[in-house]
Design an enzyme around this catalytic site. Structure first.
Site, mmCIF file in Angstrom:
data_model
loop_
_atom_site.group_PDB
_atom_site.id
_atom_site.type_symbol
_atom_site.label_atom_id
_atom_site.label_comp_id
_atom_site.label_asym_id
_atom_site.label_seq_id
_atom_site.Cartn_x
_atom_site.Cartn_y
_atom_site.Cartn_z
ATOM 1 N N PRO A 283 34.863 52.619 37.681
ATOM 2 C CA PRO A 283 35.582 51.493 38.543
ATOM 3 C C PRO A 283 35.104 51.881 40.177
ATOM 4 C CG PRO A 283 36.929 53.574 38.069
ATOM 5 C CD PRO A 283 35.791 53.756 37.412
ATOM 6 N N CYS B 116 25.506 33.684 64.976
ATOM 7 C CA CYS B 116 24.967 32.437 64.897
ATOM 8 C C CYS B 116 24.907 31.859 63.448
ATOM 9 C CB CYS B 116 23.824 32.093 65.721
ATOM 10 S SG CYS B 116 24.314 32.587 67.475
ATOM 11 N N ARG C 32 31.329 40.027 52.636
ATOM 12 C CA ARG C 32 31.938 39.310 51.478
ATOM 13 C C ARG C 32 32.373 38.031 51.652
ATOM 14 N NH1 ARG C 32 36.112 40.791 49.054
ATOM 15 N NH2 ARG C 32 35.274 40.506 46.910
ATOM 16 N N TYR D 175 30.499 35.824 49.207
ATOM 17 C CA TYR D 175 31.070 35.500 48.112
ATOM 18 C C TYR D 175 32.072 34.595 48.304
ATOM 19 C CZ TYR D 175 29.185 40.125 46.425
ATOM 20 O OH TYR D 175 28.602 41.209 46.113
HETATM 21 C C1 PLP Z 1 29.024 47.550 40.212
HETATM 22 C C2 PLP Z 1 29.173 48.186 38.993
HETATM 23 C C3 PLP Z 1 30.213 48.973 38.793
HETATM 24 C C4 PLP Z 1 31.496 48.911 39.723
HETATM 25 O O1 PLP Z 1 32.139 47.714 39.729
HETATM 26 P P1 PLP Z 1 33.774 47.247 40.389
HETATM 27 O O2 PLP Z 1 33.669 45.755 40.113
HETATM 28 O O3 PLP Z 1 33.520 47.758 41.805
HETATM 29 O O4 PLP Z 1 34.538 48.213 39.469
HETATM 30 C C5 PLP Z 1 30.326 49.522 37.676
HETATM 31 N N1 PLP Z 1 29.022 49.634 36.929
HETATM 32 C C6 PLP Z 1 28.098 49.112 36.947
HETATM 33 C C7 PLP Z 1 26.944 49.310 35.843
HETATM 34 C C8 PLP Z 1 28.057 48.339 38.067
HETATM 35 O O5 PLP Z 1 26.963 47.655 38.422
#
Ligand code: PLP
Length: 432
Positions: free
Chosen positions: A288, A356, A326, A330
């Site tokens: 995570p 800009c 972000r 996104y």
């Molecule tokens: C980015 C990533 C994560 C973490 O993702 P979260 O959404 O921040 O928990 C875990 N494993 C892999 C392989 C990733 O690329």
């Protein structure tokens, strides 16, 4: 929970006033809460207590040394995606034996470095990479522990830029091809088959895609354990957080709140996944990132100007897309609140940076208590994929970062000096 709340009308991180931090360190300023980081880590770890598990914090979400040390002190491992991240984890006091190394583009230098440091596992994304790791391990007279990243072809139903578990994207290896690949890998002399890995996407707020994916790969993991003696299954990261209503004055236990009923809590996550994983008899790894760091950080910024054009009301702040990408990247939502609690009438406001680019917008037409020049506002839930994506676009220095613990605060990254931005540049010799 998180530890950003109003105390006597002033926004605090734990026991420290945000306005006092802004005064001391200037803005834009990232502020992280140690207690929140620890709380998220511990809640997840406790929920998974029935399993032999290792949480490897995805440090790409926030790799500040102070943040990493907070988690290393809780025995966290680290999910790394570059040689640089492995070095950083070690610099922060992390244990390389608890680091996994992921990513589709590992270079020979990075692989050699990771082998020398004795990392826990390489998460392998292609056959070519497997062969490269074997070759390099052979040269170094080492055995490389590996897991292959399986793509379970499950749609995480999240944003298209952060879904990773379908055959439409570059990650992992199709589930049908996995048994043959393990059989081939088992013949490579310098490879040890240690696990099976997956990660289906980010900011997942429902359990179903996780459960679907685990159900799909569980029988495969059992077979690989019997045949090749793998010892772990990694179910990746991706647990989503609340971005809306992340801060309701005084309400710290947000995931017990009414708004949170649709969000994935560690308890819900564990309630579904533990029964699926426990019978496998494998160690379980998690990666995570956002879940641990997302709501543990905010970006504090100063209102430089207010501007009215036609029907629009703009608050132009001193943070911009280079500091927090972000929203521009996104179109993501971040709650924005005044640092000094305000009873002013809400006005539909566009909070924008000074760059800009029209994309340099933190929110559009959002009802926010009317702000004035010199007011401080906080952009919430900025602890994940915030500072780590910052750049010096427009020759703007990287912002400072502060870590709070109780009544203490520490500058864990100085604001970049302007001259440092071009320190590694030069004019060409013919430009006398
Ligand atoms: C980015 C990533 C994560 C973490 O993702 P979260 O959404 O921040 O928990 C875990 N494993 C892999 C392989 C990733 O690329």
């Amino acid at each position: 929970m998180h530890d950003f709340r109003y105390v006597n009308g002033r926004l605090h991180c734990e026991g420290v006033s945000i306005a006092s931090l802004a005064k001391q360190h200037g803005t834009p300023l990232y502020v992280y809460s140690s207690k929140t980081l620890a709380d998220h880590f511990t809640k997840l770890s406790n929920a998974l207590a029935p399993l032999d598990h290792l949480i490897c914090f995805a440090m790409k979400s926030n790799s500040n040394l102070g943040v990493l040390r907070t988690l290393a002190d809780l025995e966290s491992g680290f999910d790394t995606v570059s040689g640089g991240e492995i070095q950083r984890a070690i610099a922060a006091g992390g244990n390389p034996k608890k680091c996994v190394f992921a990513g589709v583009g590992k270079t020979a230098e990075e692989i050699a470095f990771a082998l020398r440091k004795g990392i826990y596992c390489f998460n392998v994304e292609s056959e070519a990479e497997l062969e490269r790791i074997n070759r390099i391990a052979g040269k170094l007279k080492k055995i490389a522990p590996i897991a292959i990243r399986v793509n379970p072809n499950v749609d995480a139903k999240t944003h298209k830029k952060i879904t990773t578990g379908t055959y439409e994207n570059k990650f992992g290896i199709a589930i049908e091809k996995i048994p043959a690949l393990y059989a081939r890998a088992a013949k490579l002399k310098h490879i040890r088959l240690r696990g099976l890995q997956m990660h289906i996407g980010s900011q997942l707020t429902q359990i179903k895609p996780f459960a679907d994916a685990v159900r799909k790969i569980a029988p495969l993991a059992v077979k690989l354990k019997a045949k090749h003696g793998i010892e772990f299954i990694s179910i990746g990261g991706g647990l989503g957080i609340m971005y809306e209503d992340a801060l309701v004055s005084g309400k710290a236990e947000w995931w017990n709140s009414k708004e949170a009923k649709n969000i994935l809590t560690p308890e819900k996550y564990a309630a579904t996944l533990v029964p699926l994983l426990q019978p496998l008899g494998l160690k379980v790894l998690l990666e995570p990132g956002r879940f641990i760091s997302g709501n543990a950080g905010i970006l504090v910024t100063n209102v430089e100007y207010v501007k009215r054009t036609g029907k629009k009301y703009f608050a132009i702040v001193d943070a911009a897309m280079n500091d927090l990408l972000r929203p521009a990247f996104y179109e993501s939502y971040h709650e924005i609140v005044p640092v000094k609690q305000s009873k002013a009438r809400p006005v539909n406001t566009d909070v924008v940076g000074g760059i800009c680019e029209t994309g340099d917008t933190f929110c559009k037409n959002r009802p926010i208590p009317r702000v004035a020049e010199g007011d401080l506002v906080a952009i919430l839930s900025a602890g994940a994929y915030g500072f780590v994506m910052a750049s010096t676009y427009n020759t703007r220095p990287l912002p400072a970062e502060v870590l709070v613990k109780g009544k203490e605060s520490a500058l864990v990254r100085k604001r970049q000096k302007i001259k440092k931005i071009w320190e590694e540049e030069a004019t060409a010799p013919w430009q006398k």
